[in-house]
Design a protein around this motif. Structure first.
Motif, short mmCIF file in Angstrom:
data_model
loop_
_atom_site.label_atom_id
_atom_site.label_comp_id
_atom_site.label_asym_id
_atom_site.label_seq_id
_atom_site.Cartn_x
_atom_site.Cartn_y
_atom_site.Cartn_z
N GLU A 1 13.51 13.76 32.82
CA GLU A 1 14.53 12.78 32.47
C GLU A 1 15.53 13.29 31.44
N PHE A 2 15.06 14.06 30.45
CA PHE A 2 15.94 14.47 29.36
C PHE A 2 16.29 15.95 29.37
N LYS A 3 15.58 16.76 30.15
CA LYS A 3 15.83 18.20 30.25
C LYS A 3 15.72 18.90 28.89
N VAL A 4 14.75 18.48 28.09
CA VAL A 4 14.59 19.09 26.76
C VAL A 4 13.17 19.62 26.54
N ALA A 5 12.40 19.77 27.62
CA ALA A 5 11.03 20.24 27.46
C ALA A 5 11.00 21.64 26.85
N ALA A 6 11.91 22.51 27.33
CA ALA A 6 11.96 23.87 26.78
C ALA A 6 12.34 23.86 25.31
N VAL A 7 13.27 22.97 24.95
CA VAL A 7 13.70 22.86 23.55
C VAL A 7 12.52 22.44 22.67
N LEU A 8 11.74 21.48 23.13
CA LEU A 8 10.57 21.02 22.38
C LEU A 8 9.58 22.16 22.16
N GLY A 9 9.32 22.91 23.22
CA GLY A 9 8.37 24.01 23.12
C GLY A 9 8.84 25.10 22.17
N VAL A 10 10.12 25.47 22.29
CA VAL A 10 10.66 26.55 21.45
C VAL A 10 10.73 26.13 19.98
N LEU A 11 11.22 24.93 19.72
CA LEU A 11 11.32 24.46 18.34
C LEU A 11 9.95 24.36 17.68
N THR A 12 8.98 23.86 18.43
CA THR A 12 7.62 23.76 17.89
C THR A 12 7.07 25.14 17.57
N LYS A 13 7.32 26.10 18.46
CA LYS A 13 6.84 27.47 18.26
C LYS A 13 7.41 28.08 16.99
N TYR A 14 8.68 27.80 16.70
CA TYR A 14 9.32 28.41 15.54
C TYR A 14 9.12 27.60 14.25
N PHE A 15 8.89 26.32 14.39
CA PHE A 15 8.70 25.48 13.20
C PHE A 15 7.29 25.63 12.63
N TYR A 16 6.29 25.79 13.49
CA TYR A 16 4.92 25.75 13.02
C TYR A 16 4.58 26.84 11.99
N PRO A 17 5.05 28.11 12.18
CA PRO A 17 4.78 29.10 11.13
C PRO A 17 5.36 28.71 9.78
N ALA A 18 6.54 28.08 9.78
CA ALA A 18 7.13 27.65 8.51
C ALA A 18 6.29 26.54 7.88
N ILE A 19 5.82 25.61 8.70
CA ILE A 19 4.95 24.53 8.20
C ILE A 19 3.68 25.13 7.58
N THR A 20 3.07 26.07 8.29
CA THR A 20 1.85 26.70 7.79
C THR A 20 2.10 27.46 6.51
N PHE A 21 3.21 28.20 6.46
CA PHE A 21 3.53 29.00 5.27
C PHE A 21 3.67 28.13 4.03
N VAL A 22 4.49 27.10 4.13
CA VAL A 22 4.76 26.24 2.98
C VAL A 22 3.50 25.47 2.57
N SER A 23 2.81 24.90 3.56
CA SER A 23 1.63 24.09 3.26
C SER A 23 0.51 24.92 2.63
N SER A 24 0.23 26.09 3.21
CA SER A 24 -0.84 26.93 2.68
C SER A 24 -0.52 27.43 1.29
N LEU A 25 0.76 27.73 1.04
CA LEU A 25 1.16 28.21 -0.29
C LEU A 25 0.96 27.13 -1.34
N LYS A 26 1.40 25.91 -1.03
CA LYS A 26 1.30 24.81 -2.00
C LYS A 26 -0.15 24.42 -2.25
N VAL A 27 -0.94 24.29 -1.19
CA VAL A 27 -2.31 23.84 -1.38
C VAL A 27 -3.16 24.93 -2.02
N SER A 28 -2.86 26.20 -1.76
CA SER A 28 -3.59 27.28 -2.42
C SER A 28 -3.32 27.28 -3.91
N SER A 29 -2.08 27.03 -4.29
CA SER A 29 -1.75 26.92 -5.71
C SER A 29 -2.49 25.75 -6.35
N PHE A 30 -2.60 24.66 -5.61
CA PHE A 30 -3.33 23.49 -6.13
C PHE A 30 -4.81 23.81 -6.32
#
Length: 273
Positions: free
Chosen positions: A73-102
């Motif tokens: 319907e929206f033709k954005v399945a590839a966009v969802l997959g690619v954005l998730t692939k590239y966003f997740y490392p950033a989420i992991t990096f920031v989250s692990s850094l902050k919680v490790s400091s805590f």
């Protein structure tokens, strides 16, 4: 005349490692035993298992149907997959850094009870993040999403936003929960007074992760297959029951230990001081 001693390799006197079946059974019994001995571990593991069950059910019911809608319907399945692939490392990096400091900051406190208190409070925040992530994923369920947005032309961008926000909330909460939970059970199991389970800390921890992985995989496949049977009837009561149950179980799961601590474990800890 004395007979010289035979040079027997040191490895010859060592017991043979157990078979895989016996090792799995032994580790499973240790994991169950740890849950009966330590209330902190018991309530925490109940939350971990509930989250695994709920998230697997929710993803099995929503991911395939959502990506099908995004593609057809929206033709954005590839966009969802690619954005998730590239966003997740950033989420992991920031989250692990902050919680490790805590966690490093927490280790500066001499009182283990104070460390436990702060860690459990963080687990409550983690539960809030995962609850919000579950709701955001629920909003991506096609019948609910289409009823909310109707024929709005920007609905494709809203779908992308919901899914990315789900990953940000749930992903960062998972990273934080993994490190905080490990530190908590390290205090209560590894360095605790229960010798039998403290000596088997790594085996118990590994068995817990394996049980969650296998049970989550089974539920994911079962729910996905069930969803396939109702693919043309996603508004059916069976599907709504599965989706709502998965959402509620995921949203409430990580509050089990903070709630138990608030109601009983906190008083018990003060009595032991």
């Amino acid at each position: 005349m004395t007979t010289p001693a035979l040079d027997i390799p040191a490895t010859a006197s060592r017991p043979r490692p157990p078979s895989l079946t016996r090792d799995v059974w032994h580790k499973t019994r240790l994991w169950s035993h740890a849950m009966t001995l330590s209330p902190y571990y018991r309530y925490g593991e109940v939350g971990n298992l509930s989250y695994t069950f709920g998230k697997s059910i929710l993803e099995g019911a929503i991911l395939y149907t959502m990506f099908s809608m995004a593609q057809n319907e929206f033709k954005v399945a590839a966009v969802l997959g690619v954005l998730t692939k590239y966003f997740y490392p950033a989420i992991t990096f920031v989250s692990s850094l902050k919680v490790s400091s805590f966690v490093d900051y927490m280790e500066g406190f001499a009182s283990e009870n104070l460390q436990v208190q702060r860690l459990i409070r963080v687990l409550a925040l983690v539960g809030g993040g995962q609850a919000l992530g579950a709701v955001l994923l629920l909003l991506c369920y096609p019948p609910l999403f289409t009823s909310l947005v109707g024929d709005w032309t920007g609905s494709r961008y809203l779908l992308i936003a919901f899914y990315l926000l789900h990953h940000i909330c749930d992903g960062s909460a998972q990273v934080a929960e993994g490190r905080v939970w490990f530190k908590l059970i390290e205090i209560k199991l590894r360095h605790g007074r229960l010798r039998r389970i403290s000596d088997n800390f790594w085996g118990i921890h590994a068995m817990s992760q394996n049980i969650q992985m296998l049970s989550g995989l089974v539920l994911l496949w079962v729910t996905t297959l069930t969803t396939g049977l109702f693919l043309e009837r996603l508004g059916h009561g069976v599907m709504w029951s599965i989706v709502i149950f998965g959402t509620v179980l995921t949203a409430l799961s990580k509050f089990s230990l903070p709630l138990a601590w608030k109601l009983s474990l906190k008083n018990r800890e003060h009595e032991d001081e």
